[in-house]
Design a protein around this motif. Structure first.
Motif, mmCIF file in Angstrom:
data_model
loop_
_atom_site.group_PDB
_atom_site.id
_atom_site.type_symbol
_atom_site.label_atom_id
_atom_site.label_comp_id
_atom_site.label_asym_id
_atom_site.label_seq_id
_atom_site.Cartn_x
_atom_site.Cartn_y
_atom_site.Cartn_z
ATOM 1 N N VAL A 3 50.032 46.890 39.752
ATOM 2 C CA VAL A 3 48.796 46.416 39.129
ATOM 3 C C VAL A 3 47.815 46.067 40.239
ATOM 4 O O VAL A 3 48.150 45.329 41.171
ATOM 5 N N ILE A 5 43.626 44.975 40.969
ATOM 6 C CA ILE A 5 42.343 44.548 40.423
ATOM 7 C C ILE A 5 41.274 44.842 41.463
ATOM 8 O O ILE A 5 41.327 44.316 42.581
ATOM 9 N N ALA A 17 40.378 37.541 35.337
ATOM 10 C CA ALA A 17 41.143 38.775 35.132
ATOM 11 C C ALA A 17 42.545 38.617 35.714
ATOM 12 O O ALA A 17 43.534 38.966 35.071
ATOM 13 N N VAL A 21 45.999 38.749 33.619
ATOM 14 C CA VAL A 21 47.035 39.727 33.966
ATOM 15 C C VAL A 21 48.362 39.007 34.178
ATOM 16 O O VAL A 21 49.403 39.440 33.665
ATOM 17 N N ILE A 35 50.376 41.437 41.822
ATOM 18 C CA ILE A 35 49.033 41.957 41.599
ATOM 19 C C ILE A 35 48.355 42.114 42.960
ATOM 20 O O ILE A 35 48.360 41.186 43.759
ATOM 21 N N TYR A 37 44.812 42.713 44.913
ATOM 22 C CA TYR A 37 43.371 42.542 44.720
ATOM 23 C C TYR A 37 42.655 43.320 45.806
ATOM 24 O O TYR A 37 43.027 43.235 46.982
ATOM 25 N N ILE A 57 40.840 46.877 36.254
ATOM 26 C CA ILE A 57 42.281 46.657 36.346
ATOM 27 C C ILE A 57 42.962 48.022 36.286
ATOM 28 O O ILE A 57 42.790 48.765 35.316
#
Length: 100
Positions: A3, A5, A17, A21, A35, A37, A57
């Motif tokens: 994932v 962002i 966000a 998530v 995650i 970024y 995303i």
């Protein structure tokens, strides 16, 4: 599952966000997923990615909320049940993660 962002510093929705998530991942038993970024600072960076506005995303490199890519460093709008918002709902994100 990966994932990511993509966001711009000036967008007020990138933090929310990430929080949504995380909540969605936890709700489907995938709290172990990290995650990533990535801040986009130039139009060239935006044009070279799958950026559709901040925050975008990506799940396994794909935008689960299809929109046209943009080169502008602008905020994004998502369609949710109650209208439009700067981020998808936790329920929308959980639905995406359930399929992975």
């Amino acid at each position: 599952m990966k994932v990511e962002i993509l966001y711009v510093d000036a967008c007020p929705n990138s933090r929310e966000a990430g929080e949504r998530v995380l909540a969605a991942l936890a709700s489907v038993g995938r709290a172990d997923v990290e995650i990533e970024y990535r801040v986009l600072a130039t139009s060239a960076e935006a044009a070279a990615s799958q950026f559709a506005g901040s925050p975008t995303i990506l799940v396994d490199g794909v935008d689960p909320f299809p929109a046209e890519s943009v080169a502008d460093l602008a905020c994004r709008v998502y369609r949710i049940e109650s209208g439009l918002a700067g981020v998808p709902t936790v329920a929308q994100l959980a639905e995406v993660f359930r399929g992975r």
